[in-house]
Enzyme design. Structure first.
Site, PDB file in Angstrom:
ATOM      1  CE1 TYR A 439      57.924 -26.020-100.286  1.00  0.00           C
ATOM      2  CE2 TYR A 439      58.681 -28.140-101.122  1.00  0.00           C
ATOM      3  CZ  TYR A 439      57.792 -27.398-100.375  1.00  0.00           C
ATOM      4  OH  TYR A 439      56.768 -28.023 -99.717  1.00  0.00           O
ATOM      5  CB  CYS A 440      62.803 -21.555 -98.829  1.00  0.00           C
ATOM      6  SG  CYS A 440      63.540 -20.465-100.052  1.00  0.00           S
ATOM      7  CB  THR A 441      59.388 -18.046 -99.054  1.00  0.00           C
ATOM      8  OG1 THR A 441      59.746 -18.243 -97.683  1.00  0.00           O
ATOM      9  CG2 THR A 441      58.078 -17.274 -99.125  1.00  0.00           C
ATOM     10  NE  ARG A 443      65.962 -17.097-102.285  1.00  0.00           N
ATOM     11  CZ  ARG A 443      67.047 -16.500-101.835  1.00  0.00           C
ATOM     12  NH1 ARG A 443      68.220 -17.038-102.028  1.00  0.00           N
ATOM     13  NH2 ARG A 443      66.951 -15.362-101.193  1.00  0.00           N
ATOM     14  NE  ARG A 445      66.280 -22.314 -99.649  1.00  0.00           N
ATOM     15  CZ  ARG A 445      67.160 -21.447 -99.127  1.00  0.00           C
ATOM     16  NH1 ARG A 445      68.425 -21.798 -99.026  1.00  0.00           N
ATOM     17  NH2 ARG A 445      66.774 -20.246 -98.726  1.00  0.00           N
TER      18      ARG A 445
END
Length: 494
Positions: A439-441, A443, A445
């Site tokens: 994951y990022c901020t 989302r 992934r």
């Protein structure tokens, strides 16, 4: 390559996530004493030095963060390798080392070797190489008499020798690289307001791919000599110039996108207005307060690409306008109200209140343009089509049903993150279809084995704001700011 670059962009978020602490510390330092480090208030001075200590070592944080984030199993040994690698390279190439190697007094060394200690590009380079070394050698087996140094313990040792060789190469190449980067930075800066506008436009266009993080590193951090965020919070540079690549985002994130949300609400069909309001109000409030805009942008990005291109153009215009009038403010995380209030106390901020006046204009501009285009072209935005809000899809799954051969957990009584993770897991084709989850901020992934098993209707019904498929067997699910909790629940289920 796309997957690699996207993972790199996600890994950028680990060191960047500490920057809000910088804003709080430095902002309060100037609230207590408007002279900041130049004053005589000991508390203000302590807060300022605590905040800028992060900025002064940002390259090191990137080295550690990227080596950890790009490693195959997110091991602490990978982070240690990144730390070791960065220290070896910078201590072999800094001004003190040049005094030994070239016989020049350290205070007379100029150019590339004077800035290598905190150059983010060096941090990125050593971090990526460290992660690659970890991924390749973390399972190495040595003879019994050296068994203690096998596996993960071997990687930092290997890294020392690799980085010594890299330092030898950079001794020849780094001055050329650095001068080229500085020339590029000076060229971009020479474009003035136009350069800021172009950056804002392409920043938004790259959001769907997740590659905007790479672009941001050019303007926000010390890779080509611009270092807009670092200079702003350190109160360095020229007033009206420092903050140029941040200021124009405030009118868009705090006012423009909420104006677009209001337009989408007013053009929603009556029977879907309530559902549209809950989605749009939450995403608009998130954008206004924190500057996190992806949940809103993904609500219309793929449904109405024309509107998204308009949004990108308006962002470029906002950046151009703010830079032209030299209205500046800065952010540590994103351009929301919280960062605005903190940054307005920094002396180098120039007429930041005018960004709020500009924002009011962009609120009206977004509202009119979005409303006219939506109604004139009958664009299917949230509230104008049932499937967009998950209203017409019967995607509920019996809690005893098996998905891809695995029973789905009974979510009754479980917290909202567990329930959302469960539904997303189903929408991605079940446990057997999942390769990796990260994951990022905002989302998730995810890499899947078979992307034909992905059910976008189920994913949207889970509360996801959008779904992106940037490459084969690669999918991104826009969850919002709660993404970390959902990702960890998914990993637990897997």
């Amino acid at each position: 390559m796309l997957r690699y670059v996207q993972n790199m962009g996600r890994s950028f978020m680990l060191p960047v996530a500490v920057l809000p602490a910088v804003a709080l510390l430095v902002g309060f330092a100037y609230i207590i004493d408007s002279d900041g480090p130049a004053g005589d208030n000991i508390i203000s001075l302590a807060l300022f030095r605590a905040g800028t200590s992060v900025l002064d070592n940002l390259a090191l944080l990137f080295a550690v963060g990227l080596s950890f984030g790009m490693s195959k199993d997110k091991s602490g040994a990978a982070a240690i390798t990144g730390l070791v690698s960065f220290l070896v390279v910078t201590n072999l190439l800094n001004a003190d080392a040049m005094e030994l190697f070239k016989g020049i007094p350290a205070d007379e060394v100029t150019g590339a070797f004077t800035v290598i200690d905190n150059n983010v590009l060096i941090g990125i380079l050593t971090g990526l190489i460290s992660a690659a070394l970890y991924n390749k050698f973390s399972n190495v087996k040595l003879p019994d008499y050296l068994a203690f140094f096998s596996g993960r313990r071997a990687v930092p040792i290997i890294a020392v020798f690799v980085m010594a060789a890299l330092a030898g190469l950079l001794y020849l190449v780094w001055p050329i690289m650095y001068n080229g980067l500085v020339n590029f930075g000076e060229w971009i800066s020479g474009l003035g307001a136009l350069g800021a506008g172009l950056y804002g436009f392409f920043n938004r266009l790259l959001i769907p791919t997740g590659l905007h993080h790479a672009l941001n590193s050019v303007f926000w951090f010390d890779t080509v000599g611009i270092n807009d965020i670092g200079n702003f919070w350190a109160n360095e540079g020229e007033q009206g110039i420092t903050g140029r690549y941040q200021a124009g985002f405030f009118p868009i994130m705090m006012f423009g996108l909420p104006g677009a949300a209001l337009a989408m609400y007013h053009t929603a069909k009556t029977k879907y207005k309530k559902a549209a309001a809950s989605l749009l109000l939450a995403t608009a409030l998130t954008a206004f307060l924190t500057g996190v805009t992806e949940p809103m942008e993904f609500s219309f990005m793929f449904l109405a690409p024309l509107l998204y291109v308009v949004h990108a153009l308006l962002t470029g215009v906002s950046m151009f306008v703010a830079a032209s009038f030299e209205w500046t403010a800065g952010f540590s995380f994103s351009a929301g109200l919280i960062d605005f209030l903190l940054s307005s106390r920094i002396p180098i901020a120039n007429q930041p209140y005018m960004l709020m006046v500009q924002g009011a204009g962009f609120f009206i501009l977004y509202y009119i343009i979005f409303r006219v285009l939506i109604t004139a072209l009958n664009i299917k935005t949230p509230g104008r089509d049932a499937s967009i809000l998950g209203e017409s899809e019967d995607v509920t799954v019996d809690t005893q049903e098996e998905v891809a051969g695995h029973p789905v957990s009974n979510t009754a009584g479980e917290d909202k993150y567990t329930q959302k993770a469960d539904k997303i897991l189903i929408g991605l084709g079940g446990r057997e279809n999942i390769d990796t989850v990260d994951y990022c901020t905002t989302r998730l992934r995810v890499n899947v084995h078979d992307d034909s098993k992905i059910d976008e209707g189920q994913l949207k019904a889970s509360g996801a704001h959008g779904v992106v498929k940037p490459g084969k067997n690669n999918v991104q699910v826009v969850v919002g700011t709660e993404v970390e909790h959902v990702a960890e629940e998914m990993k637990r289920m897997l």
